[in-house]
Scaffold this motif. Sequence first.
Motif, PDB file in Angstrom:
ATOM      1  N   ARG A  55       0.830  -1.198   0.000  1.00  0.00           N
ATOM      2  CA  ARG A  55       0.000   0.000   0.000  1.00  0.00           C
ATOM      3  C   ARG A  55       0.865   1.249   0.000  1.00  0.00           C
ATOM      4  NH1 ARG A  55      -3.075  -3.211   3.933  1.00  0.00           N
ATOM      5  NH2 ARG A  55      -4.969  -3.906   2.909  1.00  0.00           N
ATOM      6  N   SER A  96      -8.198   4.127  -4.111  1.00  0.00           N
ATOM      7  CA  SER A  96      -9.468   4.272  -3.404  1.00  0.00           C
ATOM      8  C   SER A  96      -9.382   5.441  -2.432  1.00  0.00           C
ATOM      9  CB  SER A  96      -9.823   2.985  -2.651  1.00  0.00           C
ATOM     10  OG  SER A  96      -8.960   2.815  -1.544  1.00  0.00           O
ATOM     11  N   ASN A  97     -10.514   5.769  -1.863  1.00  0.00           N
ATOM     12  CA  ASN A  97     -10.593   6.835  -0.877  1.00  0.00           C
ATOM     13  C   ASN A  97     -10.952   6.222   0.481  1.00  0.00           C
ATOM     14  OD1 ASN A  97     -10.514   9.410   0.163  1.00  0.00           O
ATOM     15  ND2 ASN A  97     -12.557   9.971  -0.546  1.00  0.00           N
ATOM     16  N   ASP A  98     -10.273   5.132   0.844  1.00  0.00           N
ATOM     17  CA  ASP A  98     -10.511   4.413   2.087  1.00  0.00           C
ATOM     18  C   ASP A  98      -9.906   5.219   3.238  1.00  0.00           C
ATOM     19  OD1 ASP A  98     -10.391   2.721   4.316  1.00  0.00           O
ATOM     20  OD2 ASP A  98      -9.977   0.935   3.109  1.00  0.00           O
ATOM     21  N   ARG A  99     -10.714   6.080   3.846  1.00  0.00           N
ATOM     22  CA  ARG A  99     -10.225   7.006   4.867  1.00  0.00           C
ATOM     23  C   ARG A  99      -9.705   6.269   6.103  1.00  0.00           C
ATOM     24  NH1 ARG A  99      -8.786  10.808   1.893  1.00  0.00           N
ATOM     25  NH2 ARG A  99      -8.186  11.842   3.812  1.00  0.00           N
ATOM     26  N   ALA A 100     -10.325   5.146   6.467  1.00  0.00           N
ATOM     27  CA  ALA A 100      -9.859   4.395   7.637  1.00  0.00           C
ATOM     28  C   ALA A 100      -8.453   3.850   7.393  1.00  0.00           C
ATOM     29  CB  ALA A 100     -10.829   3.263   7.962  1.00  0.00           C
ATOM     30  N   MET A 101      -8.198   3.298   6.220  1.00  0.00           N
ATOM     31  CA  MET A 101      -6.867   2.760   5.917  1.00  0.00           C
ATOM     32  C   MET A 101      -5.857   3.890   5.758  1.00  0.00           C
ATOM     33  SD  MET A 101      -4.888   0.186   5.645  1.00  0.00           S
ATOM     34  CE  MET A 101      -6.043  -1.166   5.650  1.00  0.00           C
ATOM     35  N   GLU A 104      -4.841   4.733   9.135  1.00  0.00           N
ATOM     36  CA  GLU A 104      -4.022   3.657   9.703  1.00  0.00           C
ATOM     37  C   GLU A 104      -2.579   3.721   9.192  1.00  0.00           C
ATOM     38  OE1 GLU A 104      -3.871  -1.194   9.524  1.00  0.00           O
ATOM     39  OE2 GLU A 104      -5.847  -0.248   9.610  1.00  0.00           O
ATOM     40  N   ARG A 123      -5.145   9.761  -1.249  1.00  0.00           N
ATOM     41  CA  ARG A 123      -5.783   8.533  -1.711  1.00  0.00           C
ATOM     42  C   ARG A 123      -4.924   7.349  -1.313  1.00  0.00           C
ATOM     43  NH1 ARG A 123      -9.129  11.707  -2.013  1.00  0.00           N
ATOM     44  NH2 ARG A 123     -10.625  12.096  -3.659  1.00  0.00           N
ATOM     45  N   LEU A 124      -5.577   6.208  -1.201  1.00  0.00           N
ATOM     46  CA  LEU A 124      -4.904   4.945  -0.927  1.00  0.00           C
ATOM     47  C   LEU A 124      -4.653   4.248  -2.246  1.00  0.00           C
ATOM     48  CD1 LEU A 124      -3.991   2.708   1.074  1.00  0.00           C
ATOM     49  CD2 LEU A 124      -6.338   1.810   0.891  1.00  0.00           C
ATOM     50  N   THR A 126      -3.388   0.701  -3.666  1.00  0.00           N
ATOM     51  CA  THR A 126      -3.156  -0.687  -3.251  1.00  0.00           C
ATOM     52  C   THR A 126      -2.653  -1.481  -4.443  1.00  0.00           C
ATOM     53  OG1 THR A 126      -4.932  -0.519  -1.621  1.00  0.00           O
ATOM     54  CG2 THR A 126      -4.207  -2.737  -2.228  1.00  0.00           C
TER      55      THR A 126
END
Length: 167
Positions: A55, A96-101, A104, A123-124, A126
């Motif tokens: 990531r 993606s826009n995975d705010r939790a990841m 983290e 942005r994330l 992966t």
Amino acid sequence: MAREEQTDKTPAELIERAWELAEDIGVCNFNTWNGQELHSRPMDAKIDREGEVVRFLTDVESYKVEEIEQYPQATVAFADAGAYKFVTMTGSAKVSNDRAMIRELWDDSNKLWWDSADDPRIRLLTFVPDDAEIWDSPGKVIAGIKMLTAAVTGAKPKLGDHAKVAL
């Protein structure tokens, strides 16, 4: 295995070593395609061995985001040239826009690019590898000695492990 591959390790050992090298080296060149040419840039990799992904945090305005959305096939190349240790992974990437990841993965080094993990531009990215190719030498000094010995004796040197493995 192809003729250029040299190893006595099992596929499971090679897979473990590929992840270990990637994690130890940390920074990689992330390579994308825009339909006409390849682009490569250094990025700080966050290795998730259990999830079998790599990531990254990136900016939504980066051209790599557009490239990945159109051409998800990518490579990551980790290199510790001083130790003669390298691993290259091929696979696919998604943004993606995975705010939790994102939160983290956030650490203080990211403040070079953004003020906080809550910056809406982050942005994330992966990367899911399909395979890896490793070159795992015993080190620069030993490799040099083995090459010198091979030059004197005419024998081919065994410079460590070189193999390609499916992940």
